[in-house]
Design a protein around this motif. Sequence first.
Motif, PDB file in Angstrom:
ATOM      1  N   ILE A   5      -0.763  47.126  43.541  1.00  0.00           N
ATOM      2  CA  ILE A   5      -1.925  47.417  44.381  1.00  0.00           C
ATOM      3  C   ILE A   5      -2.294  48.874  44.146  1.00  0.00           C
ATOM      4  CG2 ILE A   5      -2.791  47.653  46.743  1.00  0.00           C
ATOM      5  CD1 ILE A   5      -0.833  45.420  47.545  1.00  0.00           C
ATOM      6  N   ILE A   6      -3.559  49.108  43.811  1.00  0.00           N
ATOM      7  CA  ILE A   6      -4.043  50.466  43.552  1.00  0.00           C
ATOM      8  C   ILE A   6      -5.098  50.793  44.607  1.00  0.00           C
ATOM      9  CG2 ILE A   6      -4.979  52.042  41.828  1.00  0.00           C
ATOM     10  CD1 ILE A   6      -2.401  50.553  40.955  1.00  0.00           C
ATOM     11  N   ILE A   7      -4.918  51.914  45.314  1.00  0.00           N
ATOM     12  CA  ILE A   7      -5.854  52.309  46.373  1.00  0.00           C
ATOM     13  C   ILE A   7      -6.397  53.697  46.079  1.00  0.00           C
ATOM     14  CG2 ILE A   7      -6.143  52.772  48.845  1.00  0.00           C
ATOM     15  CD1 ILE A   7      -3.869  50.834  49.397  1.00  0.00           C
ATOM     16  N   THR A   8      -7.723  53.824  46.117  1.00  0.00           N
ATOM     17  CA  THR A   8      -8.372  55.119  45.943  1.00  0.00           C
ATOM     18  C   THR A   8      -9.354  55.337  47.086  1.00  0.00           C
ATOM     19  OG1 THR A   8      -9.664  56.519  44.440  1.00  0.00           O
ATOM     20  CG2 THR A   8     -10.246  54.202  44.505  1.00  0.00           C
ATOM     21  N   SER A   9      -9.591  56.596  47.453  1.00  0.00           N
ATOM     22  CA  SER A   9     -10.488  56.867  48.577  1.00  0.00           C
ATOM     23  C   SER A   9     -11.254  58.164  48.353  1.00  0.00           C
ATOM     24  CB  SER A   9      -9.697  56.949  49.887  1.00  0.00           C
ATOM     25  OG  SER A   9      -8.745  58.013  49.827  1.00  0.00           O
ATOM     26  N   THR A  10     -12.449  58.204  48.938  1.00  0.00           N
ATOM     27  CA  THR A  10     -13.264  59.417  48.983  1.00  0.00           C
ATOM     28  C   THR A  10     -13.689  59.597  50.434  1.00  0.00           C
ATOM     29  OG1 THR A  10     -15.339  58.236  48.585  1.00  0.00           O
ATOM     30  CG2 THR A  10     -14.132  59.002  46.650  1.00  0.00           C
ATOM     31  N   GLU A  11     -14.582  60.571  50.659  1.00  0.00           N
ATOM     32  CA  GLU A  11     -15.034  60.828  52.026  1.00  0.00           C
ATOM     33  C   GLU A  11     -15.834  59.653  52.592  1.00  0.00           C
ATOM     34  OE1 GLU A  11     -15.483  62.775  49.451  1.00  0.00           O
ATOM     35  OE2 GLU A  11     -14.275  64.556  49.902  1.00  0.00           O
ATOM     36  N   ASP A  45      -3.981  57.450  45.745  1.00  0.00           N
ATOM     37  CA  ASP A  45      -4.293  58.784  45.212  1.00  0.00           C
ATOM     38  C   ASP A  45      -4.608  59.788  46.316  1.00  0.00           C
ATOM     39  OD1 ASP A  45      -6.733  57.874  46.087  1.00  0.00           O
ATOM     40  OD2 ASP A  45      -7.806  58.228  44.203  1.00  0.00           O
ATOM     41  N   SER A  46      -4.325  59.414  47.568  1.00  0.00           N
ATOM     42  CA  SER A  46      -4.588  60.312  48.690  1.00  0.00           C
ATOM     43  C   SER A  46      -3.301  60.500  49.492  1.00  0.00           C
ATOM     44  CB  SER A  46      -5.681  59.713  49.596  1.00  0.00           C
ATOM     45  OG  SER A  46      -5.581  60.197  50.907  1.00  0.00           O
ATOM     46  N   GLU A  47      -2.944  61.740  49.722  1.00  0.00           N
ATOM     47  CA  GLU A  47      -1.729  62.017  50.494  1.00  0.00           C
ATOM     48  C   GLU A  47      -1.854  61.501  51.919  1.00  0.00           C
ATOM     49  OE1 GLU A  47       1.260  65.733  51.543  1.00  0.00           O
ATOM     50  OE2 GLU A  47      -0.271  65.968  49.997  1.00  0.00           O
ATOM     51  N   ASP A  48      -3.075  61.582  52.469  1.00  0.00           N
ATOM     52  CA  ASP A  48      -3.320  61.076  53.822  1.00  0.00           C
ATOM     53  C   ASP A  48      -3.038  59.578  53.897  1.00  0.00           C
ATOM     54  OD1 ASP A  48      -4.235  61.271  56.537  1.00  0.00           O
ATOM     55  OD2 ASP A  48      -6.112  60.361  55.900  1.00  0.00           O
ATOM     56  N   LEU A  89      10.382  48.482  51.567  1.00  0.00           N
ATOM     57  CA  LEU A  89       9.079  48.466  50.898  1.00  0.00           C
ATOM     58  C   LEU A  89       8.575  49.879  50.626  1.00  0.00           C
ATOM     59  CD1 LEU A  89       7.125  45.574  52.699  1.00  0.00           C
ATOM     60  CD2 LEU A  89       8.097  45.557  50.399  1.00  0.00           C
ATOM     61  N   LYS A  90       9.098  50.855  51.360  1.00  0.00           N
ATOM     62  CA  LYS A  90       8.686  52.251  51.140  1.00  0.00           C
ATOM     63  C   LYS A  90       8.986  52.701  49.719  1.00  0.00           C
ATOM     64  CE  LYS A  90       9.690  53.692  55.919  1.00  0.00           C
ATOM     65  NZ  LYS A  90      10.541  54.578  56.737  1.00  0.00           N
ATOM     66  N   LEU A  91      10.044  52.132  49.126  1.00  0.00           N
ATOM     67  CA  LEU A  91      10.439  52.522  47.768  1.00  0.00           C
ATOM     68  C   LEU A  91       9.388  52.108  46.735  1.00  0.00           C
ATOM     69  CD1 LEU A  91      14.205  51.457  47.953  1.00  0.00           C
ATOM     70  CD2 LEU A  91      13.236  53.751  48.275  1.00  0.00           C
ATOM     71  N   LYS A  92       8.515  51.179  47.109  1.00  0.00           N
ATOM     72  CA  LYS A  92       7.495  50.690  46.178  1.00  0.00           C
ATOM     73  C   LYS A  92       6.206  51.493  46.251  1.00  0.00           C
ATOM     74  CE  LYS A  92       9.226  45.960  46.146  1.00  0.00           C
ATOM     75  NZ  LYS A  92       8.862  44.538  46.093  1.00  0.00           N
ATOM     76  N   VAL A  93       6.123  52.413  47.190  1.00  0.00           N
ATOM     77  CA  VAL A  93       4.894  53.187  47.395  1.00  0.00           C
ATOM     78  C   VAL A  93       4.953  54.471  46.576  1.00  0.00           C
ATOM     79  CG1 VAL A  93       3.376  54.268  49.090  1.00  0.00           C
ATOM     80  CG2 VAL A  93       4.723  52.245  49.727  1.00  0.00           C
ATOM     81  N   GLN A  94       3.885  54.725  45.822  1.00  0.00           N
ATOM     82  CA  GLN A  94       3.834  55.910  44.958  1.00  0.00           C
ATOM     83  C   GLN A  94       2.546  56.695  45.228  1.00  0.00           C
ATOM     84  OE1 GLN A  94       4.060  54.491  40.934  1.00  0.00           O
ATOM     85  NE2 GLN A  94       5.990  53.403  41.262  1.00  0.00           N
ATOM     86  N   LEU A  95       2.658  58.018  45.156  1.00  0.00           N
ATOM     87  CA  LEU A  95       1.488  58.891  45.269  1.00  0.00           C
ATOM     88  C   LEU A  95       1.063  59.312  43.865  1.00  0.00           C
ATOM     89  CD1 LEU A  95      -0.509  60.488  47.029  1.00  0.00           C
ATOM     90  CD2 LEU A  95       1.180  62.315  47.157  1.00  0.00           C
ATOM     91  N   ILE A 115      -7.801  57.543  39.241  1.00  0.00           N
ATOM     92  CA  ILE A 115      -6.803  56.467  39.259  1.00  0.00           C
ATOM     93  C   ILE A 115      -7.360  55.132  38.766  1.00  0.00           C
ATOM     94  CG2 ILE A 115      -7.227  55.872  41.696  1.00  0.00           C
ATOM     95  CD1 ILE A 115      -4.188  55.430  41.964  1.00  0.00           C
ATOM     96  N   PHE A 116      -8.634  54.828  39.097  1.00  0.00           N
ATOM     97  CA  PHE A 116      -9.217  53.560  38.648  1.00  0.00           C
ATOM     98  C   PHE A 116      -9.488  53.564  37.146  1.00  0.00           C
ATOM     99  CE2 PHE A 116     -11.004  50.788  42.288  1.00  0.00           C
ATOM    100  CZ  PHE A 116      -9.797  50.875  42.952  1.00  0.00           C
TER     101      PHE A 116
END
Length: 488
Positions: free
Chosen positions: A4-10, A231-234, A251-257, A264-265
């Motif tokens: 799962i890839i997550i990206t965010s902007t304002e 790609d967002s620390e928040d 499951l925390k072990l599967k999360v990457q920053l 990222i996309f």
Amino acid sequence: MKQIIITSTEYEIKAALLEDGVLTEFFIERDDKKRIVGNIYKGKVANVLPGMESAFVDIGLKKNSFLYVKDLREFEEKYLDGIEHSKKPIEEILNVNDNVIVQILKEPTGTKGARVTTHYTIPGKYLVLMPNNDYIAISKKIGNEEERERLKNILQDIKPDGVGVIIRTDAQGKDEKYFIKEIEYLTKQWKEVEHKSYNAQIGDLIYKDSTLVERVLRDIFSSEIDHLVVDSEDNYWKVIDYISTFSDSNLKLKVQLYHESEPIFEHYGINSELKKVLQKKVWLDCGGYLIIEKTEALVSIDVNTGKNTGTYDLESTVFQTNMEAAKEIPKQLRLRNLGGIIIIDFIDMKLEEDQKKVVEILEENLSKDRIKNNIVRFTELGLVEMTRKRTGKELSKYFLEKCPHCNGTGMIKSSEFIIDDIIMEIRFLSVDEDIKRIKLKVSNQLYAKVQSLYLDFIEKYLKDYNKEFEVLLDRSLERDKYEIVLEN
């Protein structure tokens, strides 16, 4: 491998599900087009339609929402002193200006308002709370009977009286502690909904479904996912907090920053895949292709052999193309988030055995879809009729808009049609005795055609009315635009 890839902007959040590096699902949430499915509003009955067994309810949106009588029964029983399993017509249950609390089932589409219900559901990761029911339902994807019985016994002991629950697929194998925590959280949310509803005004939002990040964690992120990359620390810490509260801590072990400078996309090839998904034509590996078209009534999918000329005979070529199409179509439905009635026009197959194999492959790949779907039948014309539940907006709504020239038809006025309009207008003006000269300014596309085919006719026509005529090229005009200038 599943990622799962997550990206965010304002202004937006996007999430993608990759299976072995291939984009299989995509989600987006923008500030100006936020999802409203699952939200609960306080509404007022605007109109009751006995002939349609429904009512229109004002919930503060641009268009009134649509409430069908079957979606009203539980509300009638619990809040309007109705009888259980009542079959009263809607005009005996609701009147114009009555207040009613409704939940969005389907987004507004086209000329239609949102579809709403009073069968409220508050979803969690392992359970869905049904505050107006008192039974336990279990996901059909949990096939083991012993596990189904175990889960049912746990929930019978811990769920409050007077409410029902749906046990979700992710609940499989989970200990009682997860359900106790989630039941407490969901019932607390429902109590807040009831409390807010008393003082709410018409159109007030009483309950808002989770954000996109929370929905992805709730509905998709599980032990089957190998990595979740943000790609967002928040958002990274939001993910960690959610897992700490509702999920297995491992499951925390599967999360990457994600730290790279490349978007990222782009890094995961998602943007290039999205561009393909927005096209009507989808190429298959064998050289065949699909044509996917959406109408207001249904989605049509046409299968073609295209460049696939085969190596043996026509029947094997057709079968190979149809088999690939049967694998690709479910993926495209998920990616594009297409729902409703879907008609698939497979290439005609002579052998009934081949038809059965194609349907089996189609069903196998549709079973991977989280959204409910159903193959109705394979007709004698070689058409497969199926349905897929509508949920949220189609992907195209976020990236495409109607063409200002064709207004979404895919067709524009021909030059002849536009020139016909021009001639009609000139004829109307020709009878005005005060007009001595008519100048026609046209776009580059129309100029050559007017000069070569219509100029002599227009000049001769206007000469009978003592009018002079001149056609001028105006490169600033759009293709279908023209301007008529009159001189006395």
